[in-house]
Design an enzyme around this catalytic site. Structure first.
Site, PDB file in Angstrom:
ATOM      1  N   ASP A   1       2.317   5.635  -0.966  1.00 34.34           N
ATOM      2  CA  ASP A   1       3.206   6.543  -0.257  1.00 34.34           C
ATOM      3  C   ASP A   1       2.432   7.330   0.801  1.00 34.34           C
ATOM      4  OD1 ASP A   1       1.644   8.059  -1.863  1.00 34.34           O
ATOM      5  OD2 ASP A   1       3.270   9.059  -2.940  1.00 34.34           O
TER       6      ASP A   1
ATOM      7  N   CYS B   1       9.582  10.961  -0.053  1.00 31.55           N
ATOM      8  CA  CYS B   1      10.799  10.923  -0.871  1.00 31.55           C
ATOM      9  C   CYS B   1      10.979  12.248  -1.613  1.00 31.55           C
ATOM     10  CB  CYS B   1      10.802   9.729  -1.814  1.00 31.55           C
ATOM     11  SG  CYS B   1       9.401   9.635  -2.879  1.00 31.55           S
TER      12      CYS B   1
ATOM     13  N   CYS C   1      -4.068  -2.275  15.053  1.00 30.04           N
ATOM     14  CA  CYS C   1      -3.669  -2.835  16.348  1.00 30.04           C
ATOM     15  C   CYS C   1      -2.374  -2.163  16.806  1.00 30.04           C
ATOM     16  CB  CYS C   1      -3.372  -4.325  16.239  1.00 30.04           C
ATOM     17  SG  CYS C   1      -4.771  -5.398  15.987  1.00 30.04           S
TER      18      CYS C   1
HETATM   19 ZN   LIG Z   1      -6.425  -4.746  14.653  1.00 29.67          ZN
END
Ligand SMILES: [Zn+2]
Length: 385
Positions: free
Chosen positions: A151, A222, A209
């Site tokens: 989480d 939550c 990325c």
């Molecule tokens: Zn990457």
């Protein structure tokens, strides 16, 4: 009725009952409907039996994914979780029951026990631990794929570093409110890694990325925004389906997208209830998969005390085993401490508005505050510096 009472009973009905209980269930029966599915087949079922999957987190997502993988016949599961079962978990965490919540059983161990009741033929290893740079290799290296059921982004970036370094696939999954999302991350396989996939697929972008830095500021959880059990179970279903494709040697069928759903709001003009964004190939210049700088794995900037939602603070700066029984006896002599309870996995006591839960590895969760100073002071005073 206990098992050993059956033998004392007379008559054919009780004999039949006993033999049914003691007869092992044949794999041909258990997995027959899954083997009929062309995507799995008999060969795929054998690959699942030989497979090893690690699941990080055993809350709603982890419990659902572990349950589905165990029923599917994945041979070995590593379950890693730092927390214990509470009454507010029962609405969505499908592997736990009221007794687990009453006993504050650690989630990884509760999951292991419940899985053993419906599939005793697979191996489940319960690790009651916080995933950290110091234990990540021991916990995740044996698995051929890693499932994110955490989480928090700190752990996800740690998993991403490790997965890219080792060339192991991992699957991001998240749910909040009625929203569910998943994403497969397939790094370039490393030559040293013995995994199942043929080298016939191109790697995907990694987490860094797409999101170079973890999100900052107050995150929805939550505990603050609520959650529908259906949203988290949908994300777990997709995560497990993608895992089955990988384990049966079909990584070319895996999604290369960030797939998300809003299960509550109808689709209208300008608002999508379902979204699928291509994650593409590794981004040139990515710090993690491009430059191979694994700062999370190196433990840089890692806090020793973290907020862990629901009005509580986790203290994980002390790495020393605790004798829980001796600690319990000592704490019971304190005048201002109430309700000292322990089992062989954890110890809990109350002091004023705060409840401190101590695990055998020296880690603690202080409930009733988000003030790190208060949490640290309680720990130092009653557990030790
Ligand atoms: Zn990457």
């Amino acid at each position: 009725m206990r098992l050993n009472e059956c033998a004392d009973m007379q008559g054919p009905a009780s004999t039949e009952k006993t033999s049914r209980i003691t007869d092992p269930i044949a794999d041909e029966d258990r997995y027959s409907r899954q083997v009929l599915f062309p995507g799995i087949g008999a060969a795929g079922q054998q690959q699942l039996a030989a497979a090893h999957v690690a699941i990080v987190g055993c809350g709603a997502m982890g419990a659902a994914s572990a349950s589905l993988l165990a029923r599917a016949g994945v041979g070995t599961l590593n379950l890693i979780d730092r927390d214990f079962v509470e009454p507010s978990n029962l609405q969505r965490q499908v592997l736990f029951d009221e007794a687990d919540a009453r006993d504050s059983l650690p989630k990884a161990e509760a999951a292991r026990r419940h899985i053993a009741q419906f599939n005793s033929r697979i191996a489940v290893h319960a690790h009651i631990a916080d995933l950290v740079p110091g234990n990540i290799a021991e916990l995740l290296l044996p698995a051929s794929i890693i499932l994110d059921a955490t989480d928090n982004f700190e752990t996800r970036y740690l998993i991403n570093d490790f997965a890219v370094q080792q060339g192991k696939p991992w699957i991001y999954a998240a749910a909040i409110g009625a929203y569910a999302a998943t994403m497969n991350i397939l790094p370039t396989p490393q030559r040293t890694t013995c995994n199942l996939q043929p080298a016939t697929f191109s790697p995907t972008a990694c987490l860094a990325c797409i999101f170079p830095k973890p999100p900052s500021g107050n995150m929805e959880t939550c505990d603050t925004s609520g959650i529908l059990s259906t949203a988290v179970n949908l994300a777990a279903s997709i995560q497990v389906t993608e895992t089955l494709k990988f384990l049966t040697g079909q990584p070319h069928l895996m999604r290369r997208t960030l797939l998300s759903f809003d299960l509550w709001t109808p689709e209208t003009e300008g608002r999508q209830a379902r979204s699928e964004i291509a994650t593409g190939s590794p981004r040139p210049g990515c710090e993690v998969c491009g430059r191979r700088r694994f700062t999370h794995l190196a433990g840089e900037n890692r806090a020793h005390i973290t907020l862990c939602g629901r009005d509580s603070v986790q203290i994980h700066e002390h790495h020393h085993p605790v004798d829980l029984a001796a600690m319990r006896d000592r704490l019971r002599t304190h005048a201002d401490i109430d309700d000292v309870r322990s089992n062989d996995l954890l110890l809990r006591f109350r002091r004023g508005p705060h409840t401190l839960t101590l695990f055998a590895d020296g880690r603690a969760i202080v409930h009733g505050t988000t003030d790190i100073t208060i949490a640290r002071s309680l720990y130092a005073r009653f557990v030790g510096a």
